[in-house]
Scaffold this motif. Structure first.
Motif, short mmCIF file in Angstrom:
data_model
loop_
_atom_site.label_atom_id
_atom_site.label_comp_id
_atom_site.label_asym_id
_atom_site.label_seq_id
_atom_site.Cartn_x
_atom_site.Cartn_y
_atom_site.Cartn_z
N LEU A 14 53.16 34.63 70.97
CA LEU A 14 52.71 35.74 70.12
C LEU A 14 53.91 36.42 69.47
CD1 LEU A 14 50.48 37.54 69.04
CD2 LEU A 14 50.68 38.90 71.14
N GLY A 15 54.96 36.62 70.25
CA GLY A 15 56.17 37.24 69.71
C GLY A 15 56.77 36.40 68.59
N ALA A 16 56.76 35.09 68.78
CA ALA A 16 57.29 34.19 67.76
C ALA A 16 56.44 34.25 66.49
CB ALA A 16 57.34 32.76 68.28
N ARG A 17 55.13 34.33 66.67
CA ARG A 17 54.25 34.43 65.49
C ARG A 17 54.47 35.75 64.76
NH1 ARG A 17 48.57 33.10 67.84
NH2 ARG A 17 49.62 32.64 69.78
N ALA A 19 57.19 37.53 64.77
CA ALA A 19 58.51 37.44 64.13
C ALA A 19 58.43 36.61 62.86
CB ALA A 19 59.52 36.84 65.10
N ALA A 20 57.67 35.52 62.87
CA ALA A 20 57.53 34.68 61.68
C ALA A 20 56.81 35.43 60.57
CB ALA A 20 56.77 33.39 62.04
N ILE A 21 55.79 36.19 60.92
CA ILE A 21 55.07 36.98 59.92
C ILE A 21 55.99 38.03 59.32
CG2 ILE A 21 53.24 38.70 59.63
CD1 ILE A 21 51.62 37.05 61.71
N ALA A 22 56.77 38.71 60.17
CA ALA A 22 57.70 39.73 59.68
C ALA A 22 58.75 39.10 58.77
CB ALA A 22 58.37 40.43 60.86
N ALA A 23 59.26 37.92 59.14
CA ALA A 23 60.26 37.24 58.30
C ALA A 23 59.64 36.86 56.95
CB ALA A 23 60.79 36.00 59.02
N GLY A 24 58.41 36.40 56.97
CA GLY A 24 57.72 36.06 55.73
C GLY A 24 57.52 37.28 54.83
N MET A 25 57.21 38.40 55.45
CA MET A 25 57.02 39.63 54.68
C MET A 25 58.34 40.10 54.07
SD MET A 25 54.30 41.59 57.14
CE MET A 25 54.23 43.07 56.16
N ARG A 26 59.44 39.99 54.85
CA ARG A 26 60.76 40.36 54.31
C ARG A 26 61.14 39.46 53.14
NH1 ARG A 26 61.84 41.12 59.77
NH2 ARG A 26 62.75 39.05 59.96
#
Length: 73
Positions: A14-17, A19-26
């Motif tokens: 869940l943490g990895a997901r 983090a991936a969503i946050a990176a995509g948003m950035r």
């Protein structure tokens, strides 16, 4: 003990997901800023400068989108 480890793995997933969503948003926001800046800079040029560059004013949004898509982020 095995049950605790299994739940720990779910938190990591869940943490990895997240983090991936946050990176995509950035990344999306960085590309939006490039788009906005490119569009503003091209709109600041007068008709003669655009003509010298081979650009038609109606093509500016597409050129800005292309610049944002190609940017190395």
């Amino acid at each position: 003990m095995a049950l605790v480890q299994a739940h720990g793995g779910m938190r990591d997933g869940l943490g990895a997901r997240i983090a991936a969503i946050a990176a995509g948003m950035r990344e999306a926001y960085a590309r939006y800023r490039i788009y906005r800046k490119t569009k503003a800079e091209l709109h600041a040029l007068d008709a003669r400068e655009l003509t010298d560059l081979g650009i038609v004013a109606r093509d500016i949004p597409a050129l800005a989108r292309d610049a944002a898509r190609r940017a190395q982020i």
